[in-house]
Write a protein that holds these residues in place. Sequence first.
Motif, PDB file in Angstrom:
ATOM      1  N   LYS A  57       0.230   3.433  -0.958  1.00 32.57           N
ATOM      2  CA  LYS A  57      -0.038   3.776   0.264  1.00 32.57           C
ATOM      3  C   LYS A  57       0.951   4.408   1.531  1.00 32.57           C
ATOM      4  CE  LYS A  57      -0.341  -0.150   2.634  1.00 32.57           C
ATOM      5  NZ  LYS A  57      -0.302  -1.455   3.024  1.00 32.57           N
ATOM      6  N   GLY A  58       0.332   4.914   1.795  1.00 30.93           N
ATOM      7  CA  GLY A  58       0.857   5.752   3.077  1.00 30.93           C
ATOM      8  C   GLY A  58       2.409   6.356   2.519  1.00 30.93           C
ATOM      9  N   LYS A  59       3.524   6.619   3.130  1.00 32.68           N
ATOM     10  CA  LYS A  59       4.156   7.100   2.222  1.00 32.68           C
ATOM     11  C   LYS A  59       5.628   6.133   1.603  1.00 32.68           C
ATOM     12  CE  LYS A  59       4.346  10.529   6.020  1.00 32.68           C
ATOM     13  NZ  LYS A  59       4.901  11.199   7.325  1.00 32.68           N
ATOM     14  N   LYS A  60       5.707   5.130   2.227  1.00 33.09           N
ATOM     15  CA  LYS A  60       6.643   4.175   1.439  1.00 33.09           C
ATOM     16  C   LYS A  60       6.288   2.976   0.223  1.00 33.09           C
ATOM     17  CE  LYS A  60       8.647   4.689   5.991  1.00 33.09           C
ATOM     18  NZ  LYS A  60       8.926   4.677   6.973  1.00 33.09           N
ATOM     19  N   VAL A  61       4.714   3.015   0.096  1.00 30.38           N
ATOM     20  CA  VAL A  61       4.497   1.340  -0.110  1.00 30.38           C
ATOM     21  C   VAL A  61       3.936   1.438  -1.634  1.00 30.38           C
ATOM     22  CG1 VAL A  61       3.658  -0.852  -0.710  1.00 30.38           C
ATOM     23  CG2 VAL A  61       4.102  -0.045   1.818  1.00 30.38           C
ATOM     24  N   TYR A  62       4.985   1.462  -2.454  1.00 33.02           N
ATOM     25  CA  TYR A  62       4.541   1.567  -4.035  1.00 33.02           C
ATOM     26  C   TYR A  62       4.020   0.248  -5.276  1.00 33.02           C
ATOM     27  CZ  TYR A  62       6.485   6.552  -3.675  1.00 33.02           C
ATOM     28  OH  TYR A  62       6.819   7.291  -3.269  1.00 33.02           O
ATOM     29  N   HIS A  63       2.942   0.513  -5.386  1.00 30.00           N
ATOM     30  CA  HIS A  63       2.740  -0.567  -6.437  1.00 30.00           C
ATOM     31  C   HIS A  63       2.218  -0.200  -7.685  1.00 30.00           C
ATOM     32  CE1 HIS A  63       1.383  -4.617  -6.288  1.00 30.00           C
ATOM     33  NE2 HIS A  63       0.763  -5.003  -7.376  1.00 30.00           N
ATOM     34  N   ARG A  64       3.009  -0.421  -8.838  1.00 30.42           N
ATOM     35  CA  ARG A  64       2.478  -0.101 -10.471  1.00 30.42           C
ATOM     36  C   ARG A  64       1.466  -1.022 -11.324  1.00 30.42           C
ATOM     37  NH1 ARG A  64       7.139  -0.119 -12.208  1.00 30.42           N
ATOM     38  NH2 ARG A  64       7.012  -2.062 -13.283  1.00 30.42           N
ATOM     39  N   VAL A  65       0.757  -0.953 -11.750  1.00 31.42           N
ATOM     40  CA  VAL A  65      -0.627  -1.187 -11.892  1.00 31.42           C
ATOM     41  C   VAL A  65      -0.419  -1.312 -14.206  1.00 31.42           C
ATOM     42  CG1 VAL A  65      -3.157  -2.233 -12.904  1.00 31.42           C
ATOM     43  CG2 VAL A  65      -1.953  -1.128 -10.385  1.00 31.42           C
ATOM     44  N   ASN A  66       0.315  -2.866 -14.500  1.00 36.74           N
ATOM     45  CA  ASN A  66       0.588  -2.283 -16.255  1.00 36.74           C
ATOM     46  C   ASN A  66      -1.137  -2.447 -17.050  1.00 36.74           C
ATOM     47  OD1 ASN A  66       3.116  -1.138 -15.344  1.00 36.74           O
ATOM     48  ND2 ASN A  66       3.725  -2.710 -15.227  1.00 36.74           N
ATOM     49  N   PHE A  67      -1.107  -2.519 -18.119  1.00 37.08           N
ATOM     50  CA  PHE A  67      -2.148  -3.150 -19.189  1.00 37.08           C
ATOM     51  C   PHE A  67      -1.092  -4.459 -19.763  1.00 37.08           C
ATOM     52  CE2 PHE A  67      -4.728   1.152 -20.566  1.00 37.08           C
ATOM     53  CZ  PHE A  67      -5.013   1.258 -19.151  1.00 37.08           C
ATOM     54  N   LYS A  68      -2.351  -5.501 -19.370  1.00 37.96           N
ATOM     55  CA  LYS A  68      -2.329  -6.664 -20.161  1.00 37.96           C
ATOM     56  C   LYS A  68      -2.164  -6.619 -21.702  1.00 37.96           C
ATOM     57  CE  LYS A  68      -3.847 -10.818 -18.354  1.00 37.96           C
ATOM     58  NZ  LYS A  68      -3.739 -11.290 -16.942  1.00 37.96           N
TER      59      LYS A  68
END
Length: 410
Positions: free
Chosen positions: A399-410
Amino acid sequence: MEDRNVFDILNERGYIKQMTHEDEIRELLGREKITFYIGFDPTADSLHVGHFIAMMFMAHMQKAGHRPIALVGGGTAVIGDPSGRTDMRKMLSKEDIEKNVQGIKSQLERFIDFKDDKALLVNNADWLLNLNYLDFLRDIGVHFSVNRMLTAECFKQRLEKGLSFLEFNYMLMQGYDFYILNKEYNCKMQLGGDDQWSNMIAGMDLIRRKGGEQVYAMTCTLLTNSEGKKMGKTADGTCWLSADKMSPYDFYQYWRNVDDADVEKCLRMLTFVPIEEIRKLSELEGAEINKAKEILAYEVTKLIHGEKAAEESQKAARALFEGGKDADSIPSTDIDESRFEEGIGLLSLLVELGLTKSNGEGRRLVQQNGIHINEETIKEPSISIDKSYFENGSMMIKKGKKVYHRVNFK
């Protein structure tokens, strides 16, 4: 030259903006160990980057042997400080204020050493909430000139739009705080942001008129960037010091990405890196300046969130910079793989992950090219995210230039 003391260190690192008696203050700080105070308004349950300078001011003074009083304004927050405001502050309930006081206390305790009375935490609610108003007016109000108060910057800029009598009392309350702390704890100096200058002078004057000793005031520089704008604002709002409001990784990234022109000032004022090392780092140019930014981000994050969080954030940031997607410290969420069989709407997913507060906010971000999945810019807000977006059971959203978020399979 005389022996250097903490006054010279504060001056050299750029903290001091104004003071009442320069020669006397320098001589006093070199001659004896004094008690001083800084006030913190509990208008939120966390401090933010705007408070960071004051906290560093306190820490440098304490390292030199002086005793800080962190005054939490549980009483004055009932009124609200008009300084730097164009409108009246939202009135907080006493329950909200107490909750905020507890949050601020926990942050200050991590930063300042309160053991063995090396520092004090005091709440002005203890003496303000039970005041008899008529007695207060006769004893304290008599020493304040309305004519003089109206020349104060904090009131002048509000007069055109309207200043409530409630807020007009704030200067008396803050002056009374200094008087009480001087009487009870022999507090000889008030430190604070430059927007508090008029209130600080009022407190000094009150102590003098009440027959007390000479006391002093010193203001610290506000944290601004090279363009003169206040630092500490992100795309999502305020840069908070609480991990609940801003993750240590996002906090690290904020400082890792400051403008080149602001690196030296931030190193001087927000870290304890020796001034000689800062001078060397500030001479770096081009891509080399990133070394200085890494040191800045690491040191600031270590001060606020601890060494472990700083190391994890640095590791995660380096992994991203080098193209890796497996850094453990990047915020991540595990979601059942079956939910992606038919797909989840992008806007709903962003809200679920806490990256946006509403579908409308997510839609605006997409329209502004502010959402990327696996480094690809998303152009259409109505897309559905299915399993095809995952690589080895993982997907990275930026999101934007700096915000990262990882989504993993459960």
